[in-house]
Motif scaffolding. Structure first.
Motif, short mmCIF file in Angstrom:
data_model
loop_
_atom_site.label_atom_id
_atom_site.label_comp_id
_atom_site.label_asym_id
_atom_site.label_seq_id
_atom_site.Cartn_x
_atom_site.Cartn_y
_atom_site.Cartn_z
N ALA A 262 0.84 -1.20 0.00
CA ALA A 262 0.00 0.00 0.00
C ALA A 262 0.87 1.26 0.00
O ALA A 262 0.58 2.23 -0.70
N LEU A 263 1.96 1.23 0.77
CA LEU A 263 2.88 2.36 0.79
C LEU A 263 3.56 2.54 -0.56
O LEU A 263 3.70 3.66 -1.06
N ASP A 264 3.96 1.43 -1.16
CA ASP A 264 4.61 1.49 -2.47
C ASP A 264 3.66 2.03 -3.55
O ASP A 264 4.11 2.59 -4.55
N GLN A 265 2.36 1.87 -3.33
CA GLN A 265 1.37 2.41 -4.27
C GLN A 265 1.15 3.91 -4.08
O GLN A 265 0.39 4.52 -4.82
N GLY A 266 1.82 4.49 -3.08
CA GLY A 266 1.69 5.93 -2.85
C GLY A 266 0.64 6.30 -1.83
O GLY A 266 0.34 7.48 -1.64
N ARG A 267 0.07 5.31 -1.16
CA ARG A 267 -0.90 5.61 -0.11
C ARG A 267 -0.19 6.04 1.16
O ARG A 267 0.98 5.70 1.38
N ALA A 268 -0.89 6.76 2.00
CA ALA A 268 -0.42 7.02 3.36
C ALA A 268 -1.11 6.03 4.29
O ALA A 268 -2.31 5.77 4.14
N VAL A 269 -0.35 5.47 5.21
CA VAL A 269 -0.89 4.47 6.14
C VAL A 269 -0.59 4.91 7.57
O VAL A 269 0.58 5.09 7.93
N LEU A 270 -1.63 5.09 8.35
CA LEU A 270 -1.51 5.40 9.77
C LEU A 270 -2.08 4.23 10.54
O LEU A 270 -3.25 3.90 10.39
N ALA A 271 -1.23 3.58 11.35
CA ALA A 271 -1.66 2.35 12.02
C ALA A 271 -1.24 2.35 13.47
O ALA A 271 -0.07 2.59 13.80
N ALA A 272 -2.19 2.06 14.34
CA ALA A 272 -1.88 1.76 15.74
C ALA A 272 -1.47 0.30 15.81
O ALA A 272 -2.15 -0.57 15.23
N THR A 273 -0.37 0.01 16.48
CA THR A 273 0.11 -1.37 16.46
C THR A 273 0.94 -1.71 17.69
O THR A 273 1.58 -0.83 18.27
N HIS A 274 0.88 -2.99 18.06
CA HIS A 274 1.78 -3.56 19.07
C HIS A 274 2.80 -4.50 18.42
O HIS A 274 3.59 -5.12 19.12
N ASP A 275 2.75 -4.62 17.10
CA ASP A 275 3.60 -5.56 16.38
C ASP A 275 4.93 -4.89 16.02
O ASP A 275 4.94 -3.95 15.21
N PRO A 276 6.06 -5.35 16.59
CA PRO A 276 7.35 -4.71 16.28
C PRO A 276 7.68 -4.74 14.79
O PRO A 276 8.29 -3.80 14.27
N GLY A 277 7.29 -5.81 14.10
CA GLY A 277 7.58 -5.90 12.68
C GLY A 277 6.83 -4.86 11.87
O GLY A 277 7.39 -4.24 10.96
N LEU A 278 5.56 -4.66 12.18
CA LEU A 278 4.77 -3.65 11.46
C LEU A 278 5.28 -2.26 11.81
O LEU A 278 5.37 -1.38 10.94
N ARG A 279 5.64 -2.05 13.07
CA ARG A 279 6.22 -0.77 13.45
C ARG A 279 7.47 -0.48 12.61
O ARG A 279 7.66 0.64 12.13
#
Length: 214
Positions: A180-197
């Motif tokens: 999604a980021l590579d497609q030029g979207r902005a992504v705002l995510a709340a997360t506890h996952d170190p990998g996604l962070r």
């Protein structure tokens, strides 16, 4: 410079006498990712709701697509997609039919993979003909994330998309967010996952919220 999609300035949120979100600022451009991290109760979900325009700040400003967030939600529904809780589904449509519905509804703007490819990428191809109520909790969560990202949008809001996902599916989720980021979207995510962070931190700011006061 890419368009500023989110501009949050010193927002707070108070319920009664309890401040559930301390002053927080964030700026997010098209193509950027941002991880919102912190302990439970620090206001991660609250911040996402303020950006989504489903709540208004007690103080400060939340500007999305150049408008106050609630106004952006009303006027630019086509540019914002969010997964802030259980995804709405139709009980009598299969998993594949939900994605086909997205294709039809957004004809002309949908340029993602076809339905079978999208499900295979998420390792959901074996449940393509099942109904939402027949899925396991992990399958339900992955399906919700896939359906959210399948819809075209400039800004993606995700609240702990990794919840109920095992290690393998968390890796799949990271890949989907990265695309999604590579497609030029902005992504705002709340997360506890170190990998996604880590994926999001490579593309933009990390918002660290403090331990709530008791």
């Amino acid at each position: 410079m890419h368009e500023v999609l989110v501009d949050v300035e010193a927002v707070t949120r108070t319920y009664g006498t309890v401040q559930v979100l301390a002053p927080t600022s964030l700026r997010l451009h098209a193509g950027q990712g941002s991880a919102v991290v912190g302990p439970n109760g620090a206001g991660k979900s609250t911040l996402l709701r303020l950006v989504a325009g489903t709540e208004e700040p007690t103080s400060g400003t939340a500007t999305v697509l150049g408008l106050d967030a609630p106004e952006a939600r009303r006027r630019h529904r086509d540019r914002i997609v969010r997964l802030l809780g259980p995804a709405p589904t139709y009980p009598d449509l299969t998993v594949a039919e939900h994605l086909q519905l997205v294709q039809v509804a957004w004809a002309g703007r949908h340029d993602g993979p076809d339905v079978d490819e999208a499900l295979a990428e998420a390792t959901l191809d074996r449940v393509r003909d099942q109904f939402p109520g027949e899925l396991s909790s992990g399958e339900t969560q992955m399906f919700a994330l896939v359906a959210t990202l399948y819809r075209p949008a400039d800004l993606v809001l995700l609240d702990e998309p990794e919840q109920r996902l095992d290690t393998c599916w968390r890796e799949v989720a990271r890949r989907l967010v990265l695309r999604a980021l590579d497609q030029g979207r902005a992504v705002l995510a709340a997360t506890h996952d170190p990998g996604l962070r880590e994926v999001l931190a490579d593309r933009g700011p990390v918002v660290e919220l403090a331990e709530p006061t008791r």
